[in-house]
Every structure is written in structure tokens, then in C-alpha cells.
Write an enzyme that holds these catalytic residues in place. Structure first.
Site, mmCIF file in Angstrom:
data_model
loop_
_atom_site.group_PDB
_atom_site.id
_atom_site.type_symbol
_atom_site.label_atom_id
_atom_site.label_comp_id
_atom_site.label_asym_id
_atom_site.label_seq_id
_atom_site.Cartn_x
_atom_site.Cartn_y
_atom_site.Cartn_z
ATOM 1 N N LYS A 127 46.771 30.181 34.854
ATOM 2 C CA LYS A 127 46.403 28.720 36.140
ATOM 3 C C LYS A 127 45.615 27.872 35.069
ATOM 4 O O LYS A 127 46.544 26.144 34.674
ATOM 5 C CB LYS A 127 45.259 29.127 37.552
ATOM 6 C CG LYS A 127 44.360 28.857 36.685
ATOM 7 C CD LYS A 127 43.138 28.870 38.125
ATOM 8 C CE LYS A 127 41.608 29.295 38.026
ATOM 9 N NZ LYS A 127 41.036 28.952 36.934
ATOM 10 N N THR A 128 44.968 28.601 34.080
ATOM 11 C CA THR A 128 44.020 27.402 33.778
ATOM 12 C C THR A 128 45.662 26.814 32.411
ATOM 13 O O THR A 128 45.280 25.667 31.722
ATOM 14 C CB THR A 128 43.442 27.994 32.353
ATOM 15 O OG1 THR A 128 42.432 28.274 33.363
ATOM 16 C CG2 THR A 128 42.671 27.092 31.014
ATOM 17 N N ASP B 288 40.102 22.318 39.447
ATOM 18 C CA ASP B 288 40.603 22.974 39.495
ATOM 19 C C ASP B 288 39.907 24.249 40.584
ATOM 20 O O ASP B 288 39.195 23.526 41.629
ATOM 21 C CB ASP B 288 40.209 23.570 38.403
ATOM 22 C CG ASP B 288 40.993 25.630 37.301
ATOM 23 O OD1 ASP B 288 41.302 25.872 38.681
ATOM 24 O OD2 ASP B 288 40.144 25.611 36.924
ATOM 25 N N GLU B 289 39.723 25.156 41.063
ATOM 26 C CA GLU B 289 39.565 26.173 42.154
ATOM 27 C C GLU B 289 39.509 25.824 43.681
ATOM 28 O O GLU B 289 37.886 25.573 43.961
ATOM 29 C CB GLU B 289 38.184 26.849 40.863
ATOM 30 C CG GLU B 289 38.677 27.314 40.019
ATOM 31 C CD GLU B 289 38.983 28.956 40.019
ATOM 32 O OE1 GLU B 289 39.322 29.069 41.170
ATOM 33 O OE2 GLU B 289 38.102 29.624 39.258
ATOM 34 N N GLN C 223 41.152 34.243 46.659
ATOM 35 C CA GLN C 223 40.038 34.674 46.129
ATOM 36 C C GLN C 223 38.872 32.670 46.640
ATOM 37 O O GLN C 223 38.172 33.035 45.533
ATOM 38 C CB GLN C 223 40.441 34.230 45.015
ATOM 39 C CG GLN C 223 41.114 34.732 44.267
ATOM 40 C CD GLN C 223 41.539 34.982 42.322
ATOM 41 O OE1 GLN C 223 40.314 35.091 41.849
ATOM 42 N NE2 GLN C 223 42.806 34.322 42.303
ATOM 43 N N ARG D 87 40.621 42.326 39.026
ATOM 44 C CA ARG D 87 39.469 42.372 38.011
ATOM 45 C C ARG D 87 39.762 43.458 36.759
ATOM 46 O O ARG D 87 39.729 43.024 35.344
ATOM 47 C CB ARG D 87 38.061 42.302 37.911
ATOM 48 C CG ARG D 87 37.231 41.586 38.400
ATOM 49 C CD ARG D 87 37.302 39.790 38.710
ATOM 50 N NE ARG D 87 38.331 39.507 39.491
ATOM 51 C CZ ARG D 87 39.623 38.014 39.140
ATOM 52 N NH1 ARG D 87 39.129 37.810 38.152
ATOM 53 N NH2 ARG D 87 40.501 37.902 40.140
#
Length: 738
Positions: free
Chosen positions: A32-33, A219-220, A250, A603
Site C-alpha cells: 500500500k505504501t 493512509d490507514e 486491520q 506479520r
């Protein structure tokens, strides 16, 4: 430059869809970044958008800095005019320019937490309300929550005018805001709420920023609260070129105000929006991703997506059922040493996850004993935490009354009105006489310059310590610690704060009792002196640069978001531990716990270990919990159970019982396996399983956390919301399935 180079088809689509509202559902490890930075670069190079017409909002300064650096590397140019930063930093820039419209000066100051405490204390004193009913930390939390919901003091007072206690809270909030303004100050939450107020009350200013920021990226987005949502809505209302990136699966910060409905209902605000799903994962193996997909698929409140990868299947998830938390910790550390030695990993490649900070203690002790370097992320090491140091200081003073360092730490902890000036006068007296501080206050009347009030408080403290010294001679370590905690009112003071931080500190104190229990069970000598020496050896470890750079990482599931490790251990996978007991009764909280589990699974890059125990000593009490329902949600073919010598014997016994009596071993709980007893007295039901909700005629609604036996011998363990854990014979119990 080519802004689309190296992107997959969905990532390219997300970069090129520049006009109108766009929701990019970015699964864990889907890049995503990369998409965000390439999208901004694409706007500038391919669409001719000036950098100062772009607003990029993040949640951390680190993320904003990384974003700008990546864009500059892509474009090979300076992007100083691009507004990329946290919600708070962007709002400061806006307010510095126009806050005078709200009656403040542009040189306003930003009050930190310490400043807030001072202001709230003054408000409580000025309004002459009972400070015990309005603890400072809980009031700060209350005020923050109201601001994040965009509720003004006047609105709160009006809504709760008939409730005396709530109305007073509103009045403290109102006075607090008044004092901030008189000081030309804002707190952190004000930075956003005042910017919104500025926009709503000044159409020309709002129009200026709507024209300026024609393209907005967030973002987020799943972590935004009501105030942040409104800020984005106002700025983006004119052109609606709002691109938000996030993952509802998330969303794990509901407890601090994040509103998952912001991302779930994005299309309601932006009716012509486009949804793009980034589902290709570049981080984890297929087995790990499949496990994550199966778990999160049990949530109802989500936007459907399915992570996939081109990577190999990888190793199965490893499940380990330990007898106790000590055996669990030993297994984890054994595997770390073994994998590191055989497969040439570094310590930094390993991460151990747990649901609450208190669980780290036994893991830390095992790592220390094996000489394995480790670091705690997002928290202090267990013995470095204030509450643990405070209790240890009491024990040290009791063991050694000459310990002036411990005396100074605890003389006013918890608060008992003994100030620094009083302690300084006692210290001055001791400097002349050569006595210890504790010895001096035994004859406190001899110390000059003390007020009657100070003398009385010091006498009371000396009597307390003298009592503990006497109790030391007749009590065990565990019993003594419990007596100290109870008599000094430490937990009571924390409970009055009514904050999550205070709850965590209470858990840590209770976990310290577990340390004493383990000490008394395992050590020959059982003296306080030996106990203190024991924990000193555990807490006094050298901290070298090598340790920091190459060490095993320990952290809570919450702290792990955004990180990745080759090998991950998810410990404490038990009902009432993960998920937490309070989440079992609330569907929304249970779904957030499941999202947290999903975060933990994703993770892991190469290997994932899942551990649970038959018995766990936590917070000073033994718990016997069923395996976590999240283990049941993972298919059998993705899991391989690890069997040591003892575990293999236990399995043979269990398998024998299973063949003889048809019982399902509670350690083997996998997706789609349920126990089907013969049910006579429960209407309209054919299945009973862990997680089933039932209604008891007397105890109300509860959740089944364990099932044993079958037919008429079926026994269920039910967690009732207000009545605790109950064991019931199914054939006789007055319950029905909800």
C-alpha cells in the site's frame, strides 16, 4: 520516469484512478505504501498536478517522512511544497494562519499531557467537586473522547443535564476549555476540532483549502475517528478527489476512538466512488495467508477480500499445546535457538507476540536465563515498569530499612500528602545525624521545621512500614506482596483512573504476584532476601549496541501492526486470554479481537507458531482455559502439531480416551469441528460448540467456552457476563441456545 514500473495490475489501477473518490482496500503485505507514493508521483508527472495541490495524511511522522523520501527518490526532485504529514501537524499549519478567527492568537501553544493534568486539577479545585469522583487521568480521557466525537461541553451538559455526575463532568470539560483559551493554548485533540470549527464558521477559509487541496490521500483510513473523518469530508467536499487506503480487517484501535464504519461506509459519503482491492501479498507463504483468510472470514462486519500470493506453500503452521506458561516459554525459546542454529537465522528475525503486556514476564525470564538478547517494542521490560519498581521498592525497604533510595521512591507512592519539601527536611536532618530516612521518621518529633500535618503523615507511613517488617517474619513472599498491595491502596488508586493504561498497570501488578508464586513453588530458600536477589538478577542485564541491533522482538499484537518478521510466535492462544474474556460477550469486541489475530498471523513471512497452555498462571491466579476459538477457525490441513516427548505421551493418553469414550480432545480444535451431543432439554438445536451463546433462566446470557463428553454426560463450561464461569450438565441445565 515511469510511475507504473514494477507494479501489478491492481496497483497500477489504484495509481491511475486519480479522479473522483477511491477506496483502496489494501490487504496485509500488499504494497500500500508503494501505491500511495507512486500515485502521488503519477499525479505530478503524468497529470501535471502541482505538489502544493496535494494533501497526504498519515498517522505517524515516520510514515509521512518515509512517504516524502520515496516520492523524492521517484521524481528526483524536492517536494517541499507537498503537504504530507500527520493529521495534527497539517492542522497546526492551518491554524497558525487563521486561528485568530476563533479568538486565539497565532502564537498559540500546544499543551502536552502534563499541562493538561495541571489544568484539569485546577478545574476540579475551582468547581469544588469531589476529586475522588473525578480522577484527573479519567477526566482527560473523557474530554479527549468527547472531542474526538465532536461533542462540545455545552452539548454534553445539555444531553446529561438530569444526571448530576455526568453534568459535572461536562462542567469540568467546559471550564477546561475556557482555561485553555485564556492561556492561548490548545491540546492535541483541539488541533483537529478547532480546524473543523474554523472551516465550519468561515466559508472563505474552507473554500481556500478546498481549492488548494484538489487531491487528498489518506493512509490507514480504518484508524480514523469521527473528527478526522469530518476534517477529510470538509476539505474534499468540493472536488471529491479523495483517495483513502486502508484495510477494515486491520481495524484494531476501536478502544482509542477509531471508527470502523468510516471505511465500511465510504461509499455512502462518496456515492460514485471506486473500490480497488489489493489482494496480492508479497510477504507471507500460502499456508500463512490461507490461515489468515479462514480466520478473518468469520467476521461479519467487513469488506470481503481474499489475500493470495505467488510464493510457495511454505511450512505448515506449528501448533504447540503446553502444560503451563513455563513450558510454553521454554518451547518458544528452544525453537528460537534451534532454528537460529540450524537454518542460519539471526535473533532479529524472530518475534514473540502476546495479547497483554503482563504475559511478557515469563518469556523475558526464559530469554534471560538462556542468554538470548531481546527487546520490548511499544512498552517497557517487565521489571522496568513503574508499578513493578514501586512494589519492589516497598519490598527492598522492608528487607533493608537503610535503603534511602527505595524510601524516597515510595514515601508518597501512592499519594499520601508527603511532599518533596517534607522529604528534603528529613534528608537535611539525616545529613547531620547520619541516620537513614526510615530510622529518622521513627522519631519524627525530633525533626525540626515540620508541620503537624507532615509529622502525622510521616508517623502513619513509618507505622505502615514497621507493620510490613513484622509481617515479613511470619508471611511467605506471595502473602506479603498481596498484603502490601492491599494495604497501600495501589490498585484502588489505579482503578479510580478508569483508563486503559491503568488497567494494564493493574494486570502487571497482579502478574508480579505470579512471580512470587513461581518462586515459592520452585526455590528451596523462600526468604524475601533471596526473592529480591532472584529478581535483581533477572532485571539487571547489560544493554549493549549488539543486543539492540540483533535481538528477539517481544510485543503485543497491537504493537505489531505494520511490522513483519520471518518467524513469528503467537503465544497465549486461549479463551479468556486471546480473545480477552470481556470480548466474548460483545460481538463488536470479539470481531476486533479476531482482526487482531488476523494482524498477528499476517506479520509472519516464513514460519508461524501458535501456542496455548492447559494451565496458565496469570495475574497471580491459575487459569484453566479452552484453546482459543481462533485456532478452531484454521483448517486442519494447514496445521502441524509439534510434539515433544511429554506432549507425545499426553497425546497418546488423549487419543486412547477419545477412542474409548468418543471424546474430542480440547487441544485439537479446528475449523468446522463441533461436538454434537444428544440434546433433550434445549429446543430447536442440534449443535453445541465452543462459542455458542446460550440463555440461562437465572444467570442470563452466556457463551460456551468448553465442552466435555457427549450425550447425557455432556458437560459445558459457560462464561456468564455478570456471574462468572459455570459448569453445567447439559441434560439438566435450564438453558437454551440463542
Amino acid at each position: 520516469m515511469n510511475c507504473l514500473e514494477g507494479l501489478n495490475d491492481k496497483q497500477k489501477e489504484a495509481v491511475m484512478k486519480t479522479e473522483g473518490a477511491t477506496l483502496i482496500l489494501a490487504g496485509a503485505g500488499s504494497g500500500k505504501t508503494r501505491v500511495l507514493t507512486h500515485r502521488i508521483a503519477y499525479l505530478i508527472t503524468e497529470k501535471g498536478v502541482r505538489p502544493n495541490n496535494i494533501l497526504a495524511l498519515t498517522f505517524t511522522n515516520k510514515a509521512a517522512k518515509e512517504m516524502k523520501e520515496r516520492i523524492e527518490n521517484l521524481l528526483q526532485m524536492n517536494t517541499y511544497s507537498l503537504w504530507a504529514g500527520t493529521f495534527h501537524s497539517i492542522c497546526v499549519r492551518i491554524l497558525r494562519r487563521d486561528i485568530e478567527r476563533l479568538g486565539y492568537n497565532t502564537n498559540f501553544v500546544i499543551f502536552d499531557y502534563t499541562d493538561q493534568k495541571t489544568v484539569v486539577k485546577n478545574c476540579i479545585k475551582e468547581l469544588d467537586v469531589n476529586p475522588k469522583h473525578y480522577e484527573v487521568k479519567s477526566m482527560i480521557s473523557f474530554i479527549s473522547n468527547q472531542k474526538n466525537k465532536l461533542t462540545s461541553p455545552q452539548e454534553y451538559i445539555k444531553e446529561f443535564f438530569g444526571d448530576f455526575r455526568e453534568r459535572q463532568k461536562g462542567e469540568i470539560y467546559e471550564l477546561y476549555q475556557s482555561k485553555l483559551k485564556s492561556n492561548n493554548a490548545l491540546d492535541f485533540d483541539d488541533l483537529i476540532t478547532k480546524t473543523i470549527e474554523l472551516f465550519i464558521n468561515n466559508e472563505d477559509i474552507l473554500d481556500y483549502y478546498q481549492e488548494k487541496f484538489r487531491y487528498i490521500l489518506v493512509d490507514e483510513y480504518q484508524d480514523t475517528n469521527s473528527a478526522q473523518y469530518e476534517l477529510i469530508r470538509l476539505i474534499g467536499k468540493k472536488y471529491k478527489n479523495v483517495c483513502v487506503v486502508g484495510d477494515a480487517d486491520q481495524s484494531i484501535y476501536g478502544w482509542r476512538g477509531a471508527d470502523i464504519s468510516n471505511i465500511l461506509e465510504f461509499e455512502k459519503e462518496y456515492t460514485n466512488s471506486k473500490i480497488i482491492k489489493l489482494e496480492q501479498n508479497y510477504r507471507s507463504t500460502k499456508n500463512i495467508l490461507n490461515a489468515a483468510n479462514y480466520v478473518i472470514d468469520n467476521n461479519m462486519n467487513r469488506k470481503k477480500k481474499n489475500l493470495w500470493t505467488e510464493q510457495e506453500d511454505g511450512k505448515p503452521l506449528c501448533l504447540y499445546n503446553a502444560e503451563s506458561e513455563l513450558q510454553e516459554a521454554s518451547f518458544v525459546v528452544d525453537r528460537i535457538q534451534n532454528i537460529r542454529d540450524i537454518e542460519n537465522y539471526f535473533y532479529k528475525d524472530f518475534c514473540i507476540l502476546y495479547r497483554t503486556n503482563a504475559q511478557s514476564r515469563i518469556l523475558e525470564e526464559m530469554l534471560i536465563k538462556r542468554n538470548i538478547p531481546y527487546k520490548i517494542v511499544g512498552g517497557l521490560k517487565f521489571y522496568d515498569r513503574k508499578e513493578i519498581k514501586d512494589i519492589v521498592a516497598y519490598l527492598r525497604l522492608i528487607q533493608n530499612p537503610l535503603d534511602d533510595v527505595s524510601f524516597k521512591r515510595i514515601v508518597n507512592t501512592p499519594k499520601r500528602g508527603i511532599g518533596l519539601k517534607t522529604v528534603e527536611k528529613v534528608q537535611d536532618y539525616c545529613n547531620n545525624t547520619g541516620e537513614s530516612l526510615y530510622s529518622a521518621i521513627l522519631d519524627v518529633q525530633d525533626i525540626g521545621g515540620l508541620s503537624k500535618g507532615a509529622i502525622a503523615k510521616l508517623e502513619k507511613f513509618s507505622l505502615l512500614i514497621s507493620k510490613f517488617i513484622a509481617m515479613k517474619e511470619i508471611m511467605g513472599v506471595k502473602e506479603l506482596i498481596e498484603a502490601i498491595i492491599n494495604d497501600i491502596g495501589y490498585i484502588k488508586e489505579l482503578e479510580e483512573q478508569q483508563t486503559l493504561e491503568a488497567e494494564s498497570r493493574i494486570e502487571n501488578i497482579k502478574e508480579f504476584i505470579s512471580v512470587a508464586v513461581n518462586y515459592e513453588e520452585n526455590e528451596g530458600e523462600k526468604s524475601l532476601e533471596d526473592f529480591l536477589a532472584n529478581i535483581s538478577l533477572l532485571s539487571d542485564i547489560d544493554k549493549t549496541d549488539e543486543t539492540v541491533n540483533n535481538s528477539v522482538t517481544l510485543m503485543t499484537f497491537h504493537s505489531s501492526k505494520g511490522l513483519e518478521f520471518p518467524i513469528v510466535f503467537m503465544t497465549g492462544m486461549e479463551e479468556n486470554v486471546f480473545p480477552l474474556s470481556r470480548a466474548i460477550f460483545e460481538d463488536d469486541e470479539l470481531e476486533e479481537e479476531r482482526r487482531l489475530c488476523y494482524v498477528g498471523i499476517t506479520r509472519a513471512e516464513k514460519q508461524l507458531f501458535l501456542t496455548h497452555t492447559d494451565r496458565r498462571m496469570l495475574h497471580g491466579k491459575s487459569q484453566f482455559n479452552a484453546p482459543s476459538r481462533f485456532l478452531e477457525e484454521i483448517p486442519r490441513n494447514l496445521i502441524e502439531e509439534y510434539l515433544g516427548e511429554k506432549a507425545n505421551k499426553r497425546k497418546q493418553i488423549r487419543e486412547g480416551m477419545k477412542k474409548q469414550e468418543g471424546k474430542l480432545f480440547k487441544g485439537h480444535v479446528y475449523r468446522h469441528e463441533t461436538i454434537k451431543p444428544a440434546i433433550n432439554d434445549i429446543e430447536n438445536s442440534t449443535n453445541i460448540a465452543i462459542g455458542t451463546k446460550v440463555n440461562h433462566k437465572v444467570w442470563g446470557i452466556g457463551t460456551i467456552v468448553q465442552v466435555k463428553g457427549e450425550g447425557e454426560k455432556t458437560e459445558v463450561t459457560v462464561a456468564f457476563k455478570n456471574k462468572g464461569i459455570k459448569k453445567l450438565m447439559l441434560s439438566f441445565a435450564p438453558i437454551e441456545i440463542i
